[in-house]
Every structure is written in structure tokens, then in C-alpha cells.
Design a protein around this motif. Structure first.
Motif, PDB file in Angstrom:
ATOM      1  N   LYS A  45       0.835  -1.205   0.000  1.00 46.88           N
ATOM      2  CA  LYS A  45       0.000   0.000   0.000  1.00 46.88           C
ATOM      3  C   LYS A  45       0.868   1.252   0.000  1.00 46.88           C
ATOM      4  CE  LYS A  45      -3.988  -2.057   2.258  1.00 46.88           C
ATOM      5  NZ  LYS A  45      -4.867  -2.034   3.430  1.00 46.88           N
TER       6      LYS A  45
ATOM      7  N   SER B 298       2.191   1.644  -3.484  1.00 42.77           N
ATOM      8  CA  SER B 298       1.125   2.131  -4.371  1.00 42.77           C
ATOM      9  C   SER B 298       0.899   3.623  -4.181  1.00 42.77           C
ATOM     10  CB  SER B 298      -0.186   1.383  -4.107  1.00 42.77           C
ATOM     11  OG  SER B 298      -0.062   0.047  -4.503  1.00 42.77           O
TER      12      SER B 298
ATOM     13  N   ASN C 142       1.342   6.329  -7.081  1.00 41.40           N
ATOM     14  CA  ASN C 142       0.166   7.092  -7.509  1.00 41.40           C
ATOM     15  C   ASN C 142       0.222   8.560  -7.107  1.00 41.40           C
ATOM     16  OD1 ASN C 142      -0.858   4.704  -8.514  1.00 41.40           O
ATOM     17  ND2 ASN C 142      -2.097   4.293  -6.715  1.00 41.40           N
TER      18      ASN C 142
ATOM     19  N   ASN D 257      -3.814   2.464 -15.873  1.00 39.75           N
ATOM     20  CA  ASN D 257      -3.758   1.712 -14.609  1.00 39.75           C
ATOM     21  C   ASN D 257      -2.724   0.603 -14.685  1.00 39.75           C
ATOM     22  OD1 ASN D 257      -5.713   3.194 -13.265  1.00 39.75           O
ATOM     23  ND2 ASN D 257      -7.381   1.924 -14.023  1.00 39.75           N
TER      24      ASN D 257
ATOM     25  N   GLN E 126       0.697   2.094 -14.164  1.00 46.57           N
ATOM     26  CA  GLN E 126       0.922   2.382 -12.749  1.00 46.57           C
ATOM     27  C   GLN E 126       1.197   1.103 -11.962  1.00 46.57           C
ATOM     28  OE1 GLN E 126      -2.490   4.867 -11.633  1.00 46.57           O
ATOM     29  NE2 GLN E 126      -1.008   6.518 -11.322  1.00 46.57           N
ATOM     30  N   THR E 127       0.466   0.040 -12.269  1.00 49.93           N
ATOM     31  CA  THR E 127       0.676  -1.232 -11.580  1.00 49.93           C
ATOM     32  C   THR E 127       2.054  -1.794 -11.895  1.00 49.93           C
ATOM     33  OG1 THR E 127      -1.704  -1.664 -11.644  1.00 49.93           O
ATOM     34  CG2 THR E 127      -0.273  -3.539 -11.225  1.00 49.93           C
TER      35      THR E 127
ATOM     36  N   ASP F 121       4.455   0.109  -9.807  1.00 43.39           N
ATOM     37  CA  ASP F 121       4.332  -0.413  -8.438  1.00 43.39           C
ATOM     38  C   ASP F 121       5.166  -1.687  -8.285  1.00 43.39           C
ATOM     39  OD1 ASP F 121       2.555   1.516  -7.637  1.00 43.39           O
ATOM     40  OD2 ASP F 121       0.799   0.202  -7.608  1.00 43.39           O
TER      41      ASP F 121
END
Length: 137
Positions: free
Chosen positions: A31, A34, A38, A78, A81-82, A85
Motif C-alpha cells: 500500500k 502504491s 500514484n 492503470n 501504474q501497476t 508499483d
């Protein structure tokens, strides 16, 4: 009852508890990563690329035909971004494992204790005398 006893023994083993703690910490760390991606990394990258908000990047595959329905989209922003991550998380795990391996290697390379010095001739003679006196008793 034997099933619960066996489960209790399994669950209280050190490795299982260590793994559980690792999973919980890993989830929390995920988290944090992330949020880092983000909220900290992607906005400047998006600004550099022309005010692109990566979470909003998509390709419309099919327009909505009914009122109130939404378009069918391919949300590649998305996915980007993943992937970022994952890359950051994998790099952090790599660094942690590398540090643990180097500490383990240092432990293994620690010099073994020096062997006891060979007793002198005088000490050997005294030991023999002691042994002979023990035999006579």
C-alpha cells in the motif's frame, strides 16, 4: 479433536508465524508503494509527458449505446501504474534479500575459533603423573 490439535501445532510453529508476519507487513508495504507511485511519482511524470493522468489513460473499445451505461474501455494507464508499483516493490525486495545475504555471508566468513594450543612438554608430563596417581588410588 486431533485435527484441531494438529492445526494448533502447525500454526504455532516459528516458520508459519514468521510467514504470517511477513505477509501482513508485505501487504502494508504494498500500500505504501502504491501510494508512492500514484501520489508522488506518477504526477510529475504525467506533467512531464503533457499533463497526462496515468489513471485516466484509456482507449474506448465500444461506446455506450444506452443512456446511463458506460463505455467499454481498455485502461492501459492503470496497467502502467501497476507495473511501476511492481518494479519498485521488486527492487525493494531485491535490496532486502541482498542485505540479508550479505549479513549471512559475513556470519559464515567469521573466523573459526583458534584451536587450543598444543600442551607443552611440562604440561604433558604433569598430566601423565596425575593419571598415574589416579590409577594407584
Amino acid at each position: 479433536m486431533a485435527f484441531f490439535k494438529e492445526f494448533k501445532e502447525f500454526a504455532l510453529k516459528g516458520n508459519v508465524m514468521d510467514m504470517a508476519v511477513g505477509v501482513i507487513i508485505g501487504g502494508a508495504f504494498g500500500k505504501i508503494v502504491s501510494s508512492l507511485v500514484n501520489d508522488i511519482l506518477m504526477p510529475p511524470i504525467g506533467a512531464f509527458l503533457g499533463n497526462a493522468d496515468f489513471s485516466q489513460l484509456h482507449v474506448v473499445l465500444k461506446k455506450a449505446t444506452e443512456e446511463g451505461a458506460s463505455d467499454i474501455t481498455w485502461n492501459y494507464g492503470n496497467f502502467i501504474q501497476t507495473c511501476v508499483d511492481f518494479a519498485i516493490l521488486a527492487f525493494c525486495i531485491f535490496l532486502m534479500i541482498k542485505a540479508m545475504n550479505s549479513m549471512k555471508k559475513k556470519e559464515e566468513e567469521a573466523p573459526a575459533p583458534a584451536p587450543a594450543p598444543e600442551p607443552s612438554a611440562e604440561e604433558k608430563l604433569l598430566s601423565e603423573i596425575r593419571d598415574l596417581l589416579k590409577e594407584k588410588k
